[in-house]
Write a protein that holds these residues in place. Structure first.
Motif, PDB file in Angstrom:
ATOM      1  N   GLN A  31      41.924  34.848  44.307  1.00 23.72           N
ATOM      2  CA  GLN A  31      41.838  36.295  44.013  1.00 23.72           C
ATOM      3  C   GLN A  31      42.479  36.703  42.926  1.00 23.72           C
ATOM      4  OE1 GLN A  31      43.164  38.208  47.756  1.00 23.72           O
ATOM      5  NE2 GLN A  31      41.142  37.602  48.861  1.00 23.72           N
ATOM      6  N   LEU A  32      43.836  35.886  42.704  1.00 20.34           N
ATOM      7  CA  LEU A  32      44.553  36.295  41.509  1.00 20.34           C
ATOM      8  C   LEU A  32      43.751  35.866  40.281  1.00 20.34           C
ATOM      9  CD1 LEU A  32      47.082  37.291  40.268  1.00 20.34           C
ATOM     10  CD2 LEU A  32      47.992  35.000  40.510  1.00 20.34           C
ATOM     11  N   THR A  33      42.991  34.788  40.242  1.00 19.43           N
ATOM     12  CA  THR A  33      42.220  34.583  38.983  1.00 19.43           C
ATOM     13  C   THR A  33      41.278  35.724  38.682  1.00 19.43           C
ATOM     14  OG1 THR A  33      42.412  32.478  39.485  1.00 19.43           O
ATOM     15  CG2 THR A  33      40.769  32.902  37.859  1.00 19.43           C
ATOM     16  N   VAL A  34      40.508  36.111  39.797  1.00 21.48           N
ATOM     17  CA  VAL A  34      39.574  37.252  39.268  1.00 21.48           C
ATOM     18  C   VAL A  34      40.368  38.596  39.219  1.00 21.48           C
ATOM     19  CG1 VAL A  34      37.864  38.828  40.829  1.00 21.48           C
ATOM     20  CG2 VAL A  34      37.771  36.301  41.145  1.00 21.48           C
ATOM     21  N   ALA A  35      41.398  38.741  39.723  1.00 25.96           N
ATOM     22  CA  ALA A  35      42.053  39.959  39.537  1.00 25.96           C
ATOM     23  C   ALA A  35      42.349  40.128  38.133  1.00 25.96           C
ATOM     24  CB  ALA A  35      43.317  40.238  40.353  1.00 25.96           C
ATOM     25  N   THR A  36      43.156  38.936  37.410  1.00 24.13           N
ATOM     26  CA  THR A  36      43.530  38.756  36.319  1.00 24.13           C
ATOM     27  C   THR A  36      42.526  38.746  35.086  1.00 24.13           C
ATOM     28  OG1 THR A  36      43.660  36.440  36.210  1.00 24.13           O
ATOM     29  CG2 THR A  36      45.618  37.308  36.401  1.00 24.13           C
ATOM     30  N   ILE A  37      41.510  38.429  35.389  1.00 20.08           N
ATOM     31  CA  ILE A  37      40.176  38.735  34.280  1.00 20.08           C
ATOM     32  C   ILE A  37      39.668  40.197  34.362  1.00 20.08           C
ATOM     33  CG2 ILE A  37      37.521  38.167  33.822  1.00 20.08           C
ATOM     34  CD1 ILE A  37      38.163  35.318  35.429  1.00 20.08           C
ATOM     35  N   LEU A  38      39.764  40.799  35.608  1.00 14.57           N
ATOM     36  CA  LEU A  38      39.373  42.207  35.675  1.00 14.57           C
ATOM     37  C   LEU A  38      40.469  42.895  34.905  1.00 14.57           C
ATOM     38  CD1 LEU A  38      38.090  42.502  39.349  1.00 14.57           C
ATOM     39  CD2 LEU A  38      36.853  42.810  37.494  1.00 14.57           C
ATOM     40  N   LYS A  46      43.944  50.344  38.780  1.00 17.70           N
ATOM     41  CA  LYS A  46      42.375  50.385  38.963  1.00 17.70           C
ATOM     42  C   LYS A  46      41.779  49.138  39.673  1.00 17.70           C
ATOM     43  CE  LYS A  46      39.559  52.908  37.769  1.00 17.70           C
ATOM     44  NZ  LYS A  46      38.718  53.627  38.689  1.00 17.70           N
ATOM     45  N   VAL A  47      42.423  47.890  39.130  1.00 19.54           N
ATOM     46  CA  VAL A  47      41.941  46.569  39.641  1.00 19.54           C
ATOM     47  C   VAL A  47      42.349  46.508  41.247  1.00 19.54           C
ATOM     48  CG1 VAL A  47      42.239  44.040  39.541  1.00 19.54           C
ATOM     49  CG2 VAL A  47      42.325  45.426  37.391  1.00 19.54           C
ATOM     50  N   ASN A  48      43.334  47.036  41.589  1.00 17.40           N
ATOM     51  CA  ASN A  48      43.671  46.879  43.018  1.00 17.40           C
ATOM     52  C   ASN A  48      42.675  47.774  43.927  1.00 17.40           C
ATOM     53  OD1 ASN A  48      45.841  45.135  42.724  1.00 17.40           O
ATOM     54  ND2 ASN A  48      47.377  46.840  42.459  1.00 17.40           N
ATOM     55  N   GLN A  49      42.035  48.745  43.329  1.00 16.60           N
ATOM     56  CA  GLN A  49      40.979  49.621  43.938  1.00 16.60           C
ATOM     57  C   GLN A  49      39.834  48.788  44.318  1.00 16.60           C
ATOM     58  OE1 GLN A  49      41.096  53.006  41.363  1.00 16.60           O
ATOM     59  NE2 GLN A  49      42.945  54.160  42.388  1.00 16.60           N
ATOM     60  N   ILE A  50      39.567  48.095  43.283  1.00 14.49           N
ATOM     61  CA  ILE A  50      38.182  47.063  43.249  1.00 14.49           C
ATOM     62  C   ILE A  50      38.231  46.042  44.129  1.00 14.49           C
ATOM     63  CG2 ILE A  50      36.528  46.180  41.899  1.00 14.49           C
ATOM     64  CD1 ILE A  50      37.406  47.980  39.392  1.00 14.49           C
ATOM     65  N   ILE A  72      27.825  41.407  40.982  1.00 15.44           N
ATOM     66  CA  ILE A  72      29.190  41.724  40.724  1.00 15.44           C
ATOM     67  C   ILE A  72      29.346  42.995  39.677  1.00 15.44           C
ATOM     68  CG2 ILE A  72      30.775  40.267  39.207  1.00 15.44           C
ATOM     69  CD1 ILE A  72      29.060  37.697  39.789  1.00 15.44           C
ATOM     70  N   GLU A  73      28.458  43.305  38.950  1.00 14.43           N
ATOM     71  CA  GLU A  73      28.398  44.279  37.896  1.00 14.43           C
ATOM     72  C   GLU A  73      28.721  46.055  38.915  1.00 14.43           C
ATOM     73  OE1 GLU A  73      25.945  42.935  34.240  1.00 14.43           O
ATOM     74  OE2 GLU A  73      25.110  44.323  35.427  1.00 14.43           O
ATOM     75  N   GLU A  74      27.748  45.769  39.902  1.00 11.68           N
ATOM     76  CA  GLU A  74      27.999  46.991  40.688  1.00 11.68           C
ATOM     77  C   GLU A  74      29.479  47.245  41.307  1.00 11.68           C
ATOM     78  OE1 GLU A  74      26.808  50.331  42.359  1.00 11.68           O
ATOM     79  OE2 GLU A  74      25.526  49.244  40.847  1.00 11.68           O
ATOM     80  N   ILE A  75      29.875  46.184  41.748  1.00 13.16           N
ATOM     81  CA  ILE A  75      31.254  46.419  42.252  1.00 13.16           C
ATOM     82  C   ILE A  75      32.218  46.649  41.343  1.00 13.16           C
ATOM     83  CG2 ILE A  75      33.178  45.103  43.565  1.00 13.16           C
ATOM     84  CD1 ILE A  75      30.867  43.648  45.213  1.00 13.16           C
ATOM     85  N   ILE A  76      32.243  46.048  40.181  1.00 12.38           N
ATOM     86  CA  ILE A  76      33.495  46.479  39.264  1.00 12.38           C
ATOM     87  C   ILE A  76      33.009  47.297  38.033  1.00 12.38           C
ATOM     88  CG2 ILE A  76      33.915  43.910  39.449  1.00 12.38           C
ATOM     89  CD1 ILE A  76      32.991  43.223  36.888  1.00 12.38           C
ATOM     90  N   VAL A  79      35.598  49.308  36.074  1.00 15.44           N
ATOM     91  CA  VAL A  79      36.776  48.755  34.965  1.00 15.44           C
ATOM     92  C   VAL A  79      36.041  48.626  33.512  1.00 15.44           C
ATOM     93  CG1 VAL A  79      38.251  47.393  36.596  1.00 15.44           C
ATOM     94  CG2 VAL A  79      36.193  46.325  35.078  1.00 15.44           C
ATOM     95  N   ASN A  80      36.995  48.728  32.455  1.00 19.03           N
ATOM     96  CA  ASN A  80      36.494  48.375  31.188  1.00 19.03           C
ATOM     97  C   ASN A  80      35.738  47.280  30.883  1.00 19.03           C
ATOM     98  OD1 ASN A  80      37.565  50.961  30.476  1.00 19.03           O
ATOM     99  ND2 ASN A  80      39.421  50.040  29.602  1.00 19.03           N
ATOM    100  N   TYR A  81      34.838  47.028  30.096  1.00 21.04           N
ATOM    101  CA  TYR A  81      33.970  45.992  29.683  1.00 21.04           C
ATOM    102  C   TYR A  81      33.542  45.169  30.834  1.00 21.04           C
ATOM    103  CZ  TYR A  81      36.769  47.142  25.666  1.00 21.04           C
ATOM    104  OH  TYR A  81      37.308  47.775  24.453  1.00 21.04           O
ATOM    105  N   TYR A  82      32.980  45.832  31.974  1.00 23.34           N
ATOM    106  CA  TYR A  82      32.623  45.431  33.014  1.00 23.34           C
ATOM    107  C   TYR A  82      31.453  44.234  33.133  1.00 23.34           C
ATOM    108  CZ  TYR A  82      28.455  48.426  33.753  1.00 23.34           C
ATOM    109  OH  TYR A  82      27.247  48.983  33.448  1.00 23.34           O
TER     110      TYR A  82
END
Length: 211
Positions: A31-38, A46-50, A72-76, A79-82
């Motif tokens: 989860q942290l790995t995905v969150a840091t990329i986002l 914003k990331v914590n909302q997604i 994946i794109e639909e959910i994120i 965020v910038n550069y989704y």
């Protein structure tokens, strides 16, 4: 260069942040790995909302690896550069599944093999998900270490990381990596630093204190 000791600095930082935290919400290394990329060029808020929605749909790296990019794109998409981030997250999870048995690796060398992960992000994961010493050098840490506290005169994150690794003993790297980020984000801000509230003000060599 710095005129104070490691002990001086940490004692004062601990008045601000006795138990520092990371603003990104996560429950495991994946989860942290995905969150840091986002979070790249986006806010942690914003990331914590997604991420709760993302991890409900994709609870494991295996789920992301076999997902369609459009899902994946639909959910994120807020965020910038989704589109780029969706591709990186999918490629990252595919690599984790194919080469690391579905688990985020717990060492710098292997984490850096993952798409979308640079050295700063790898350090964030090591420190916060695995409790393994590393030095996080983000924009806040660069400002605090170079122009404010003058612990480093490095022009690159790599040189700044080396200087911080020399100045701080390894047993303090985890604390420092969390505390300096928070300190730079909330106290020693880029504009109008809160010098009147700062417990480091008496040892700080910064010439333009906001007093």
């Amino acid at each position: 260069m710095a005129t104070f000791t490691e002990k001086d600095l940490i004692e004062r930082l601990k008045k601000h942040y006795p138990q520092p935290w990371i603003d990104l919400k996560f429950e495991n290394p994946y989860q942290l790995t995905v969150a840091t990329i986002l979070a790249a060029q986006s806010t942690d808020k914003k990331v914590n909302q997604i991420t709760p929605i993302f991890f409900k749909k994709f609870p494991t790296p295996q789920d992301v690896a076999k997902a369609h990019l459009e899902e994946i794109e639909e959910i994120i998409k807020s965020v910038n550069y989704y589109k780029r981030k969706a591709k990186l997250i999918k490629e990252c999870c595919q690599k984790v599944v194919q080469e690391f048995e579905g688990k985020i690796p717990d060492n710098m060398e292997d984490i850096l093999k993952l798409p979308g992960i640079g050295r700063k992000t790898a350090s964030v994961i090591l420190v916060n998900a695995f409790n393994i010493p590393a030095i996080v050098v983000d924009t806040h840490v660069i400002r605090v270490a170079v122009s404010r506290l003058k612990i480093s005169n490095g022009k690159t994150p790599e040189k700044i990381e080396k200087d911080l690794a020399k100045f701080f003993s390894k047993e303090n790297w985890i604390y420092i990596s969390k505390a300096l980020v928070l300190f730079g984000r909330y106290i020693c801000t880029a504009k109008n630093p809160k010098c009147k509230e700062c417990y480091l003000v008496d040892i700080c060599p910064y010439e333009k204190k906001n007093l």
